[in-house]
Design an enzyme around this catalytic site. Structure first.
Site, PDB file in Angstrom:
ATOM      1  N   ARG A   1      32.853  44.411  48.446  1.00  0.00           N
ATOM      2  CA  ARG A   1      33.991  45.253  48.029  1.00  0.00           C
ATOM      3  C   ARG A   1      33.684  46.726  48.337  1.00  0.00           C
ATOM      4  O   ARG A   1      34.543  47.480  48.782  1.00  0.00           O
ATOM      5  CB  ARG A   1      34.252  45.095  46.514  1.00  0.00           C
ATOM      6  CG  ARG A   1      34.739  43.718  46.065  1.00  0.00           C
ATOM      7  CD  ARG A   1      36.186  43.472  46.425  1.00  0.00           C
ATOM      8  NE  ARG A   1      37.085  44.492  45.872  1.00  0.00           N
ATOM      9  CZ  ARG A   1      37.566  44.505  44.619  1.00  0.00           C
ATOM     10  NH1 ARG A   1      37.257  43.530  43.787  1.00  0.00           N
ATOM     11  NH2 ARG A   1      38.386  45.459  44.214  1.00  0.00           N
TER      12      ARG A   1
ATOM     13  N   GLN B   1      40.543  42.796  47.395  1.00  0.00           N
ATOM     14  CA  GLN B   1      39.660  41.638  47.231  1.00  0.00           C
ATOM     15  C   GLN B   1      39.703  40.748  48.481  1.00  0.00           C
ATOM     16  O   GLN B   1      38.667  40.370  49.024  1.00  0.00           O
ATOM     17  CB  GLN B   1      40.112  40.830  45.997  1.00  0.00           C
ATOM     18  CG  GLN B   1      39.229  39.643  45.706  1.00  0.00           C
ATOM     19  CD  GLN B   1      37.849  40.045  45.218  1.00  0.00           C
ATOM     20  OE1 GLN B   1      37.731  40.793  44.267  1.00  0.00           O
ATOM     21  NE2 GLN B   1      36.815  39.560  45.869  1.00  0.00           N
TER      22      GLN B   1
ATOM     23  N   CYS C   1      35.970  35.622  43.154  1.00  0.00           N
ATOM     24  CA  CYS C   1      36.127  37.081  43.154  1.00  0.00           C
ATOM     25  C   CYS C   1      35.525  37.711  41.906  1.00  0.00           C
ATOM     26  O   CYS C   1      35.281  38.913  41.884  1.00  0.00           O
ATOM     27  CB  CYS C   1      37.591  37.456  43.304  1.00  0.00           C
ATOM     28  SG  CYS C   1      38.602  37.002  41.897  1.00  0.00           S
TER      29      CYS C   1
ATOM     30  N   ARG D   1      45.271  50.214  39.412  1.00  0.00           N
ATOM     31  CA  ARG D   1      45.245  48.823  38.926  1.00  0.00           C
ATOM     32  C   ARG D   1      46.245  48.758  37.784  1.00  0.00           C
ATOM     33  O   ARG D   1      46.099  49.446  36.774  1.00  0.00           O
ATOM     34  CB  ARG D   1      43.843  48.440  38.457  1.00  0.00           C
ATOM     35  CG  ARG D   1      43.849  47.143  37.662  1.00  0.00           C
ATOM     36  CD  ARG D   1      42.482  46.568  37.421  1.00  0.00           C
ATOM     37  NE  ARG D   1      41.945  45.996  38.642  1.00  0.00           N
ATOM     38  CZ  ARG D   1      40.932  45.131  38.674  1.00  0.00           C
ATOM     39  NH1 ARG D   1      40.333  44.755  37.551  1.00  0.00           N
ATOM     40  NH2 ARG D   1      40.496  44.654  39.814  1.00  0.00           N
TER      41      ARG D   1
ATOM     42  N   HIS E   1      46.106  41.160  45.062  1.00  0.00           N
ATOM     43  CA  HIS E   1      44.781  41.797  44.966  1.00  0.00           C
ATOM     44  C   HIS E   1      44.267  42.025  46.394  1.00  0.00           C
ATOM     45  O   HIS E   1      43.312  41.383  46.841  1.00  0.00           O
ATOM     46  CB  HIS E   1      43.837  40.895  44.159  1.00  0.00           C
ATOM     47  CG  HIS E   1      42.621  41.604  43.636  1.00  0.00           C
ATOM     48  ND1 HIS E   1      42.365  42.939  43.861  1.00  0.00           N
ATOM     49  CD2 HIS E   1      41.565  41.141  42.884  1.00  0.00           C
ATOM     50  CE1 HIS E   1      41.218  43.268  43.283  1.00  0.00           C
ATOM     51  NE2 HIS E   1      40.727  42.197  42.677  1.00  0.00           N
TER      52      HIS E   1
ATOM     53  N   ASP F   1      39.429  31.234  41.331  1.00  0.00           N
ATOM     54  CA  ASP F   1      39.605  32.413  40.482  1.00  0.00           C
ATOM     55  C   ASP F   1      39.835  31.902  39.058  1.00  0.00           C
ATOM     56  O   ASP F   1      40.011  30.691  38.840  1.00  0.00           O
ATOM     57  CB  ASP F   1      40.810  33.231  40.988  1.00  0.00           C
ATOM     58  CG  ASP F   1      40.982  34.560  40.246  1.00  0.00           C
ATOM     59  OD1 ASP F   1      40.037  35.011  39.574  1.00  0.00           O
ATOM     60  OD2 ASP F   1      42.090  35.142  40.330  1.00  0.00           O
TER      61      ASP F   1
HETATM   62  N1  NVA Z   1      43.324  36.896  38.783  1.00  0.00           N
HETATM   63  C1  NVA Z   1      42.402  37.739  38.063  1.00  0.00           C
HETATM   64  C2  NVA Z   1      41.556  38.526  39.022  1.00  0.00           C
HETATM   65  C3  NVA Z   1      40.541  39.415  38.380  1.00  0.00           C
HETATM   66  C4  NVA Z   1      39.802  40.245  39.371  1.00  0.00           C
HETATM   67  C5  NVA Z   1      43.170  38.652  37.125  1.00  0.00           C
HETATM   68  O1  NVA Z   1      44.223  39.159  37.540  1.00  0.00           O
HETATM   69  O2  NVA Z   1      42.745  38.851  35.992  1.00  0.00           O
HETATM   70  N1   CP Z   2      37.126  41.061  41.390  1.00  0.00           N
HETATM   71  C1   CP Z   2      37.507  42.156  40.703  1.00  0.00           C
HETATM   72  O1   CP Z   2      38.462  42.834  41.057  1.00  0.00           O
HETATM   73  O2   CP Z   2      36.716  42.473  39.633  1.00  0.00           O
HETATM   74  P1   CP Z   2      37.028  43.547  38.507  1.00  0.00           P
HETATM   75  O3   CP Z   2      38.172  43.029  37.673  1.00  0.00           O
HETATM   76  O4   CP Z   2      35.746  43.653  37.728  1.00  0.00           O
HETATM   77  O5   CP Z   2      37.389  44.850  39.163  1.00  0.00           O
END
Ligand code: NVA
Ligand code: CP
Length: 301
Positions: free
Chosen positions: A288, A133, A260, A103, A130, A220
């Protein structure tokens, strides 16, 4: 040859379909307490340059369920955080572990890792995509609605990583996808060009138009990780993109609301809408786990 999952379009429609079936099987046997340990003796590294609750726990528990071992690396506690090149990290980790989930911010980092590693690389979220997801969300829709081919799926909010991965899903499956996203926050042009070849795809500024007769509505956060400084301007730009009762009057009565997570109540979704659909939303989070187990088993065995 090793395969990577840096974005949804790294894999084919048939492969996604296979993973959805496999996840269904894995969910079923887990519920029945049946052990299944195809990753016995395998190690998977997980690199985090951003925060996570679901991705971190669902991958770690999933790896454990499958008999493997998870090695968690918070980037700022590793040499990567001190500037060791990705290409060296990729080659070192390839000597120790069997796959890497990462990540991070830049999609290019995931691609560089995939280029230099001799083991599968999984994107656990970047600024652009993502994919875990959306792979999992396709499964959740199919679980609640019996499939997704004839459904009107809607995405409302920021043209972010989640939105880009939804567009990739629409390209892969010719989905009936409508998006309501403000002009200045649109998803990747390169994806929109491809998506628009499908007559069932549309993007608008108007959330009311997008949700008309919707079977599924996704949203989101308005402020993704790394965008915290833009908080105030984003709250203004997205103020009319909130999922509330008034907006839902235009959707089908049995619409599914998905998020999500993490969710910011009374920004992208009202508290009452969130709580009314909490079972779907938390099942979405649970799935997930099952989907990523299917992905790991497929990539590693
Ligand atoms: N769009 C959000 C998704 C979190 C799972 C982010 O990137 O923070
Ligand atoms: N939806 C998601 O990826 O959650 P986290 O940021 O908690 O991993």
């Amino acid at each position: 040859m090793k395969r990577d999952f840096t974005k949804l379009l790294d894999i084919s429609r048939d492969e996604v379909t296979y993973l959805l079936e496999k996840a269904k099987y894995l969910k079923d046997i887990r519920t029945r307490g049946i052990e299944h340990r195809p990753l016995n003796g395998k190690n998977i590294a997980m690199i985090f340059e951003k925060a996570s609750t679901r991705t971190r726990v669902s991958f770690e528990v999933g790896i454990h369920d499958l008999g493997g071992n998870a090695v968690i690396m918070n980037a700022n506690e590793t040499q990567l955080g001190r500037g060791e090149p990705i290409r060296d990290t990729a080659r070192v980790l390839s000597r120790y572990v069997d796959a890497i989930m990462i990540r991070t911010y830049e999609q290019g980092v995931v691609e560089e890792l995939a280029k230099w590693a001799s083991i599968p690389i999984i994107n656990g979220l970047t600024d652009l995509y993502h994919p875990c997801q959306i792979l999992s969300d396709l499964y959740t829709i199919a679980e609640f609605k019996g499939g997704f081919d004839n459904l009107k799926i809607v995405y409302i909010g920021d043209g972010n990583n989640v939105a880009n991965s939804w567009i990739e899903a629409s390209i892969l499956f010719n989905l009936n996808l409508s998006m309501a996203i403000p002009q200045n926050y649109r998803p990747l042009d390169m994806l929109l060009e491809k998506a628009k070849k499908n007559k069932k795809f549309m993007i608008t500024d108007d959330p009311y138009e997008a949700v008309r007769n919707a079977d599924v509505i996704n949203t989101d956060v308005w402020v993704s990780m790394g965008q915290e400084k833009e908080m105030e301007e984003r709250k203004l730009a997205f103020a009319s993109y909130k999922i509330d009762d008034d907006l839902l009057k235009n959707a089908k009565s049995d619409v599914m609301i998905m998020h999500c997570l993490p969710a910011y109540r009374n920004q992208e979704i009202t508290d009452s809408v969130f709580e009314r659909y909490q079972n779907i939303i938390f099942t979405q989070a649970e799935n997930r786990l099952h989907l990523q187990k299917a992905l790991l088993e497929w990539l590693l065995t």
